[in-house]
Enzyme design. Structure first.
Site, PDB file in Angstrom:
ATOM      1  CG  HIS A 220      -1.745   1.217   1.363  1.00 40.06           C
ATOM      2  ND1 HIS A 220      -2.832   1.467   0.569  1.00 40.06           N
ATOM      3  CD2 HIS A 220      -1.623   2.283   2.202  1.00 40.06           C
ATOM      4  CE1 HIS A 220      -3.370   2.628   0.911  1.00 40.06           C
ATOM      5  NE2 HIS A 220      -2.658   3.144   1.903  1.00 40.06           N
ATOM      6  CD  GLU A 221       2.511   3.580   3.794  1.00 38.78           C
ATOM      7  OE1 GLU A 221       3.064   4.614   3.371  1.00 38.78           O
ATOM      8  OE2 GLU A 221       1.471   3.591   4.466  1.00 38.78           O
ATOM      9  CG  LEU A 222       6.572   0.021  -1.843  1.00 42.01           C
ATOM     10  CD1 LEU A 222       7.039  -1.352  -2.295  1.00 42.01           C
ATOM     11  CD2 LEU A 222       7.728   1.013  -1.926  1.00 42.01           C
ATOM     12  NE  ARG A 381       2.635   8.140   7.116  1.00 43.29           N
ATOM     13  CZ  ARG A 381       2.952   7.170   6.244  1.00 43.29           C
ATOM     14  NH1 ARG A 381       2.040   6.275   5.921  1.00 43.29           N
ATOM     15  NH2 ARG A 381       4.159   7.102   5.726  1.00 43.29           N
ATOM     16  N   GLY A 394       6.074   5.878   8.240  1.00 40.98           N
ATOM     17  CA  GLY A 394       5.258   5.051   9.121  1.00 40.98           C
ATOM     18  C   GLY A 394       5.987   3.936   9.829  1.00 40.98           C
TER      19      GLY A 394
END
Length: 437
Positions: A220-222, A381, A394
């Site tokens: 998700h973060e990438l 977060r 995060g």
């Protein structure tokens, strides 16, 4: 199960036979002098009486006297014979010469010299053990085998049941059932093994769950910086204005820096996956270490317009893993600087029970009590003030939590006297910390 019991029975039977033989022979060898002395004391009265009585009988009449007068009334084998017929050794002749008697045939035969002419010796034999028929031996050993088998069965059945439960749990774990556990009785002979298996299962389940969550979170973060890069590359192809293209390049550099920072944080987080029990904590000058980390964060604090300082240091020396604890403190400072109104303070205290307490305070909006535990999870977060817009990937506080665990300590979030958030790392000291003014 039958094969298990048979194998165990054979091992026990062979072990019992070998052990009994070894013990018997060892005892005979070690205690032979004591046994011989005891036997000599037990029979010397009878030998004395027989020698004295036969000493009053003429030498030519002794054999008949023993056969007709003594043997019928003794439960012993008595015989009078010339000394030469005994073929005595030198040691045995010395005993005879000293007026004593010697022992033969595993302490079953006793020989003494008779007084008077003829050089005759008296032989006394203990009665032979009663003969035991083969069927008696078969019956005895059969009964022994049955009793041993019964006791083994009583012991083996619960153990086999527990082993099967452990095997079933292991198979379920191997098939992907991470909740499989071995349910054993508290009286089980393998309870310790079962508890160890369950602890391993809990650890594996937690690791797999954390790995899945981390993989999902990383994906998700990438996705966001990669999507921005893709969009910016597409815009680059369509944009002719040099100034606009320069802004796109700067934004792409920012996205690449974000990806690089995320990769660095992930590597650090993975490196701290396993708790380092064997990591030695090294002594450091406490105030010098604090000031060096604060100075390292000074540029970011200056850009944000935040005053970052060491409020107090009550210990002259601190024991820590310099690299990891520095990273943890730097993460806390960067986090505090991003959310502070204008002040960030660092303190190092010598707590009770020889414990170090490291605190980072800010005057920002603080953290709600409901969120103070989950903020140490990776890629968490908070909404409102501490969100994506404030920066970071995060993993900073998750790394802090693992560093605290490496030091056999803990980390927590609390309210700060400055009005914002306070982060506290506490770990045990190797030696009692002194106090500095």
């Amino acid at each position: 199960m039958l094969r298990f019991i048979l194998r165990l029975f054979v091992v026990l039977a062979v072990g019992f036979v070998i052990s009994s033989q070894v013990v018997d022979r060892s005892a005979s060898y070690l205690f032979e002098p004591l046994s011989e002395g005891y036997t000599r004391q037990a029979v010397r009265g009878q030998m004395y009486s027989l020698v004295r009585e036969l000493g009053q009988v003429p030498a030519a009449d002794r054999e008949a006297y023993v056969r007709d007068r003594l043997a019928p009334h003794y439960g012993l084998g008595l015989r009078v014979a010339p000394a030469a017929s005994f073929e005595a050794s030198e040691a045995e002749r010395k005993l005879i010469a000293a007026g004593s008697f010697f022992i033969r045939d595993e302490m079953q035969t006793f020989v003494a010299a008779l007084p008077g002419p003829g050089d005759q010796w008296l032989e006394m034999k203990l009665p032979a053990e009663p003969p035991v028929g083969p069927w008696v031996l078969v019956a005895v050993y059969s009964a022994l085998t049955l009793l041993l088998g019964a006791f083994m069965l009583v012991w083996a059945l619960p153990t086999w049941r527990d082993l099967e439960a452990l095997k079933t749990a292991a198979q379920r774990m191997g098939q992907g059932d991470l909740q499989a556990r071995a349910r054993l009785s508290r009286h089980s002979t393998i309870r310790g093994l079962g508890d160890t298996f369950n602890q391993m299962s809990e650890r594996i389940s937690a690791l797999v769950s954390n790995q899945r969550e981390l993989t999902n979170a990383v994906s998700h973060e990438l996705r966001t910086p990669i999507a921005r890069l893709s969009f910016e590359l597409d815009m680059m192809d369509r944009e002719d204005d040099p100034e606009a293209r320069r802004r796109l390049v700067e934004e792409m550099k920012s996205d690449v820096a974000e990806l690089d920072s995320m990769a660095s944080e992930l590597l650090m987080y993975a490196r701290l996956e396993h708790k380092g029990d064997g990591v030695a904590l090294q002594p450091q000058d406490a105030r010098g270490w604090l000031e060096s980390v604060v100075q390292h964060a000074g540029f970011e604090a200056g850009v944000a317009g935040v005053r970052c300082e060491v409020a107090q240091c009550q210990v002259p020396e601190v024991h820590l893993h310099q690299r990891y604890m520095t990273r943890a403190l730097l993460n806390l400072l960067q986090n505090a600087i991003r959310h502070a109104g204008g002040r960030v303070q660092v303190s190092l205290l010598g707590g009770s029970a020889r414990e170090y307490v490291l605190m980072v305070d800010d005057d920002g909006p603080g953290i709600a009590p409901a969120d103070r535990e989950r903020i140490f999870e990776p890629f968490i977060r908070l909404d409102e003030s501490r969100d994506r817009e404030t920066g970071g990937v995060g993993l900073g506080l998750a790394i802090v939590s693992r560093v605290a665990r490496w030091h056999n300590g803990s980390v927590r979030a609390d309210d700060s006297p400055l009005g914002g958030a306070r982060f506290v790392i506490a770990w045990k000291a190797l030696s009692a910390p002194g106090r500095s003014t």
